[in-house]
Design an enzyme around this catalytic site. Sequence first.
Site, PDB file in Angstrom:
ATOM      1  N   ARG A 128     -45.152 -68.026 -77.462  1.00  0.00           N
ATOM      2  CA  ARG A 128     -44.993 -67.223 -76.234  1.00  0.00           C
ATOM      3  C   ARG A 128     -46.371 -66.899 -75.637  1.00  0.00           C
ATOM      4  O   ARG A 128     -46.538 -66.912 -74.418  1.00  0.00           O
ATOM      5  CB  ARG A 128     -44.246 -65.917 -76.542  1.00  0.00           C
ATOM      6  CG  ARG A 128     -42.878 -66.080 -77.192  1.00  0.00           C
ATOM      7  CD  ARG A 128     -41.724 -65.953 -76.243  1.00  0.00           C
ATOM      8  NE  ARG A 128     -41.768 -64.878 -75.290  1.00  0.00           N
ATOM      9  CZ  ARG A 128     -41.354 -63.620 -75.494  1.00  0.00           C
ATOM     10  NH1 ARG A 128     -40.843 -63.277 -76.670  1.00  0.00           N
ATOM     11  NH2 ARG A 128     -41.406 -62.736 -74.538  1.00  0.00           N
ATOM     12  N   ASP A 133     -45.975 -60.502 -70.552  1.00  0.00           N
ATOM     13  CA  ASP A 133     -46.980 -61.346 -69.894  1.00  0.00           C
ATOM     14  C   ASP A 133     -47.903 -60.475 -69.039  1.00  0.00           C
ATOM     15  O   ASP A 133     -47.608 -59.304 -68.778  1.00  0.00           O
ATOM     16  CB  ASP A 133     -46.310 -62.448 -69.057  1.00  0.00           C
ATOM     17  CG  ASP A 133     -45.500 -61.892 -67.895  1.00  0.00           C
ATOM     18  OD1 ASP A 133     -46.088 -61.193 -67.046  1.00  0.00           O
ATOM     19  OD2 ASP A 133     -44.274 -62.155 -67.833  1.00  0.00           O
ATOM     20  N   HIS A 144     -43.050 -52.504 -73.316  1.00  0.00           N
ATOM     21  CA  HIS A 144     -42.656 -53.268 -74.508  1.00  0.00           C
ATOM     22  C   HIS A 144     -43.826 -54.039 -75.122  1.00  0.00           C
ATOM     23  O   HIS A 144     -43.609 -54.973 -75.897  1.00  0.00           O
ATOM     24  CB  HIS A 144     -41.509 -54.239 -74.175  1.00  0.00           C
ATOM     25  CG  HIS A 144     -40.197 -53.537 -73.925  1.00  0.00           C
ATOM     26  ND1 HIS A 144     -39.120 -54.162 -73.339  1.00  0.00           N
ATOM     27  CD2 HIS A 144     -39.791 -52.271 -74.201  1.00  0.00           C
ATOM     28  CE1 HIS A 144     -38.106 -53.304 -73.247  1.00  0.00           C
ATOM     29  NE2 HIS A 144     -38.493 -52.145 -73.763  1.00  0.00           N
ATOM     30  N   THR A 182     -34.149 -57.557 -64.057  1.00  0.00           N
ATOM     31  CA  THR A 182     -33.808 -57.128 -65.427  1.00  0.00           C
ATOM     32  C   THR A 182     -32.301 -56.947 -65.537  1.00  0.00           C
ATOM     33  O   THR A 182     -31.651 -56.490 -64.597  1.00  0.00           O
ATOM     34  CB  THR A 182     -34.578 -55.855 -65.850  1.00  0.00           C
ATOM     35  OG1 THR A 182     -34.138 -55.449 -67.146  1.00  0.00           O
ATOM     36  CG2 THR A 182     -34.406 -54.707 -64.881  1.00  0.00           C
TER      37      THR A 182
HETATM   38  C1  BJW Z   1     -33.898 -63.188 -62.004  1.00  0.00           C
HETATM   39  C2  BJW Z   1     -34.413 -64.469 -61.820  1.00  0.00           C
HETATM   40  C3  BJW Z   1     -35.154 -64.709 -60.640  1.00  0.00           C
HETATM   41  C4  BJW Z   1     -33.335 -64.427 -63.688  1.00  0.00           C
HETATM   42  N1  BJW Z   1     -35.331 -63.727 -59.775  1.00  0.00           N
HETATM   43  N2  BJW Z   1     -34.083 -62.236 -61.125  1.00  0.00           N
HETATM   44  C5  BJW Z   1     -26.578 -48.698 -78.672  1.00  0.00           C
HETATM   45  C6  BJW Z   1     -26.448 -48.184 -77.387  1.00  0.00           C
HETATM   46  C7  BJW Z   1     -27.561 -47.913 -76.598  1.00  0.00           C
HETATM   47  C8  BJW Z   1     -28.844 -48.186 -77.062  1.00  0.00           C
HETATM   48  C9  BJW Z   1     -28.975 -48.701 -78.337  1.00  0.00           C
HETATM   49  C10 BJW Z   1     -27.860 -48.963 -79.116  1.00  0.00           C
HETATM   50  N3  BJW Z   1     -28.297 -49.463 -80.299  1.00  0.00           N
HETATM   51  C11 BJW Z   1     -29.641 -49.542 -80.262  1.00  0.00           C
HETATM   52  C12 BJW Z   1     -30.066 -49.074 -79.072  1.00  0.00           C
HETATM   53  C13 BJW Z   1     -31.480 -49.006 -78.588  1.00  0.00           C
HETATM   54  C14 BJW Z   1     -32.051 -50.385 -78.320  1.00  0.00           C
HETATM   55  C15 BJW Z   1     -31.155 -51.098 -77.303  1.00  0.00           C
HETATM   56  O1  BJW Z   1     -31.255 -50.898 -76.100  1.00  0.00           O
HETATM   57  N4  BJW Z   1     -30.280 -51.968 -77.759  1.00  0.00           N
HETATM   58  C16 BJW Z   1     -29.357 -52.667 -76.837  1.00  0.00           C
HETATM   59  C17 BJW Z   1     -29.298 -54.118 -77.211  1.00  0.00           C
HETATM   60  C18 BJW Z   1     -28.030 -51.945 -76.860  1.00  0.00           C
HETATM   61  N5  BJW Z   1     -33.371 -50.179 -77.771  1.00  0.00           N
HETATM   62  C19 BJW Z   1     -34.430 -50.063 -78.553  1.00  0.00           C
HETATM   63  O2  BJW Z   1     -34.367 -50.186 -79.763  1.00  0.00           O
HETATM   64  C20 BJW Z   1     -35.733 -49.685 -77.876  1.00  0.00           C
HETATM   65  N6  BJW Z   1     -36.291 -48.541 -78.513  1.00  0.00           N
HETATM   66  C21 BJW Z   1     -35.662 -47.337 -78.473  1.00  0.00           C
HETATM   67  O3  BJW Z   1     -34.593 -47.183 -77.903  1.00  0.00           O
HETATM   68  O4  BJW Z   1     -36.354 -46.326 -79.092  1.00  0.00           O
HETATM   69  C22 BJW Z   1     -35.731 -45.015 -79.111  1.00  0.00           C
HETATM   70  C23 BJW Z   1     -35.944 -44.225 -77.843  1.00  0.00           C
HETATM   71  C24 BJW Z   1     -35.011 -43.294 -77.459  1.00  0.00           C
HETATM   72  C25 BJW Z   1     -35.199 -42.541 -76.294  1.00  0.00           C
HETATM   73  C26 BJW Z   1     -36.300 -42.721 -75.536  1.00  0.00           C
HETATM   74  C27 BJW Z   1     -37.233 -43.649 -75.924  1.00  0.00           C
HETATM   75  C28 BJW Z   1     -37.031 -44.396 -77.063  1.00  0.00           C
HETATM   76  C29 BJW Z   1     -36.733 -50.824 -77.991  1.00  0.00           C
HETATM   77  C30 BJW Z   1     -36.346 -51.996 -77.163  1.00  0.00           C
HETATM   78  C31 BJW Z   1     -37.331 -53.149 -77.387  1.00  0.00           C
HETATM   79  C32 BJW Z   1     -36.947 -54.388 -76.584  1.00  0.00           C
HETATM   80  N7  BJW Z   1     -37.752 -55.461 -76.970  1.00  0.00           N
HETATM   81  C33 BJW Z   1     -37.555 -56.771 -76.319  1.00  0.00           C
HETATM   82  C34 BJW Z   1     -38.345 -57.864 -77.109  1.00  0.00           C
HETATM   83  C35 BJW Z   1     -39.806 -57.596 -77.203  1.00  0.00           C
HETATM   84  C36 BJW Z   1     -40.582 -58.120 -76.021  1.00  0.00           C
HETATM   85  C37 BJW Z   1     -40.695 -59.630 -75.984  1.00  0.00           C
HETATM   86  O5  BJW Z   1     -40.586 -60.302 -77.009  1.00  0.00           O
HETATM   87  O6  BJW Z   1     -40.907 -60.146 -74.861  1.00  0.00           O
HETATM   88  O7  BJW Z   1     -37.943 -56.706 -74.953  1.00  0.00           O
HETATM   89  S1  BJW Z   1     -35.841 -57.255 -76.221  1.00  0.00           S
HETATM   90  C38 BJW Z   1     -35.976 -58.088 -74.681  1.00  0.00           C
HETATM   91  O8  BJW Z   1     -35.072 -57.435 -73.752  1.00  0.00           O
HETATM   92  C39 BJW Z   1     -37.413 -57.814 -74.193  1.00  0.00           C
HETATM   93  C40 BJW Z   1     -37.168 -57.446 -72.762  1.00  0.00           C
HETATM   94  O9  BJW Z   1     -38.256 -56.678 -72.274  1.00  0.00           O
HETATM   95  C41 BJW Z   1     -35.862 -56.704 -72.806  1.00  0.00           C
HETATM   96  C42 BJW Z   1     -35.143 -56.676 -71.483  1.00  0.00           C
HETATM   97  O10 BJW Z   1     -34.759 -57.951 -71.067  1.00  0.00           O
HETATM   98  P1  BJW Z   1     -34.801 -58.341 -69.522  1.00  0.00           P
HETATM   99  O11 BJW Z   1     -36.200 -58.310 -69.056  1.00  0.00           O
HETATM  100  O12 BJW Z   1     -33.834 -57.528 -68.788  1.00  0.00           O
HETATM  101  O13 BJW Z   1     -34.361 -59.902 -69.576  1.00  0.00           O
HETATM  102  P2  BJW Z   1     -32.874 -60.513 -69.548  1.00  0.00           P
HETATM  103  O14 BJW Z   1     -32.983 -61.903 -70.005  1.00  0.00           O
HETATM  104  O15 BJW Z   1     -31.897 -59.656 -70.236  1.00  0.00           O
HETATM  105  O16 BJW Z   1     -32.477 -60.474 -67.992  1.00  0.00           O
HETATM  106  C43 BJW Z   1     -33.146 -61.271 -67.047  1.00  0.00           C
HETATM  107  C44 BJW Z   1     -32.670 -60.860 -65.654  1.00  0.00           C
HETATM  108  O17 BJW Z   1     -33.442 -61.589 -64.714  1.00  0.00           O
HETATM  109  C45 BJW Z   1     -31.210 -61.163 -65.368  1.00  0.00           C
HETATM  110  O18 BJW Z   1     -30.603 -60.003 -64.800  1.00  0.00           O
HETATM  111  C46 BJW Z   1     -31.254 -62.291 -64.334  1.00  0.00           C
HETATM  112  O19 BJW Z   1     -30.227 -62.177 -63.355  1.00  0.00           O
HETATM  113  C47 BJW Z   1     -32.592 -62.066 -63.690  1.00  0.00           C
HETATM  114  N8  BJW Z   1     -33.251 -63.275 -63.130  1.00  0.00           N
HETATM  115  N9  BJW Z   1     -34.066 -65.311 -62.841  1.00  0.00           N
HETATM  116  C48 BJW Z   1     -34.791 -62.566 -59.985  1.00  0.00           C
HETATM  117  N10 BJW Z   1     -35.703 -65.982 -60.337  1.00  0.00           N
END
Ligand code: BJW
Length: 250
Positions: free
Chosen positions: A62, A97, A112, A179
Site C-alpha cells: 500500500r 495516503d 486513521h 466514504t
Molecule cells: C467514490 C468513488 C469516486 C468510490 N468518487 N466516491 C458495532 C457497531 C458500531 C461500531 C462498532 C461496532 N463494532 C465495532 C465498532 C467500532 C469499529 C467499527 O466502526 N466497526 C464497523 C465495521 C461496525 N470502529 C473502530 O474500531 C474504530 N475505533 C473506535 O471505534 O474506537 C473507539 C472510539 C469510540 C468513540 C470515539 C472514538 C473512538 C477504528 C476504525 C479503524 C478503521 N481502519 C480502517 C483500516 C486502516 C486504514 C487503512 O488500512 O487504510 O480504515 S478500516 C477502512 O475503512 C479504512 C477506512 O479509512 C475506513 C472507511 O472506509 P471508506 O473510506 O469509507 O471506504 P469504503 O471502501 O468503505 O467506501 C468507499 C466509498 O467511496 C463508497 O461509498 C463509494 O461509493 C465511494 N467511491 N469511487 C466518489 N470515484
Amino acid sequence: MQVMHALRNIVILSGAGISAESGLRTFRAEDGLWEDHPVEQVATPEGFARDPALVQRFYDERRADVLAARPNPAHEALGRLDREWTGELLMVTQNIDDLHERGGARRVLHMHGEALSAWCTACDTRHRWDGRLGDGPACPDCGEAMLRPDIVWFGEMPYRMDEIFDALARADLFVSIGTSGAVYPAAGFVQQAAAHGARTLELNLERSLGSRLFDETRLGPAGELVPRWVDELLSGSSGPAPSMADPPSE
Ligand code: BJW
C-alpha cells in the site's frame, strides 16, 4: 424573523472514494482491498500479533502504491479551497495516503493514520517512512526492531478525536466525500455536525449507508463533483449556511 448565519466554518470528511480516481483501491467495492485481504487478518491488532509478516507486506505494498499515485482534480480542488477559504476549515481524512497534502491542502488531519509513517512500539516515536517495514528495520531513535505501520486498526482509537469533535461542534457546513459510512466514529460525524446546527452535504459515487442523514446528496465521481462544489462555494453561489430562528419578534 430568520437570521442567516454567514458560512464560515467547514469540516470535510474524506474516504477512499476520493482517491479512487488516483488509482488507489477502496475497501468495500467488489474489487476492493477487503476482497483479497480479510479485514480481521490485516486491519486488527490481533491480526498483526498473529501474522506480522503478512500485515507488513500488505502495508508495504500500500505504501508503494501511495508513493506512485498522483492527486486527482478532487484533491487539487480541495487544495485550492484551503488556500482561498479564509474561514475555519478542517479536512478530516480516513485515508492513509498523502494525496490531500500533495494536492495543496494544509489543514488536513489523518484520523486513521498515515501510510508514510512508522510507529515504534518500543519507544513510542513516529518516523516518516518511505521504504519497507517487512524487513524488520531498526527504529532510528531506540534501535529496536519494533516498528509497525502507523495505522489505526479496528478496536484502536482514531487520532485527534478531541480536535475533530471541537471542529464538528463549530461547523456551519459538514461535507462528506467518498466514504461508505460503514466505519465509526467517522460514520457518526454527520449526526454530530447536524446536532450542532451544521448544514450537511454528501458527495459520493453511490449513496452511503447514512445518506438519509444528509440535507443534500450529490452523486457522481469525486473528480467531477468536488471541483464543481468548490467553484460554487468560492463564488458564493452554494447557498447560505443553515438559518437559525430568532425568538419571535414582538
Ligand atoms: C467514490 C468513488 C469516486 C468510490 N468518487 N466516491 C458495532 C457497531 C458500531 C461500531 C462498532 C461496532 N463494532 C465495532 C465498532 C467500532 C469499529 C467499527 O466502526 N466497526 C464497523 C465495521 C461496525 N470502529 C473502530 O474500531 C474504530 N475505533 C473506535 O471505534 O474506537 C473507539 C472510539 C469510540 C468513540 C470515539 C472514538 C473512538 C477504528 C476504525 C479503524 C478503521 N481502519 C480502517 C483500516 C486502516 C486504514 C487503512 O488500512 O487504510 O480504515 S478500516 C477502512 O475503512 C479504512 C477506512 O479509512 C475506513 C472507511 O472506509 P471508506 O473510506 O469509507 O471506504 P469504503 O471502501 O468503505 O467506501 C468507499 C466509498 O467511496 C463508497 O461509498 C463509494 O461509493 C465511494 N467511491 N469511487 C466518489 N470515484
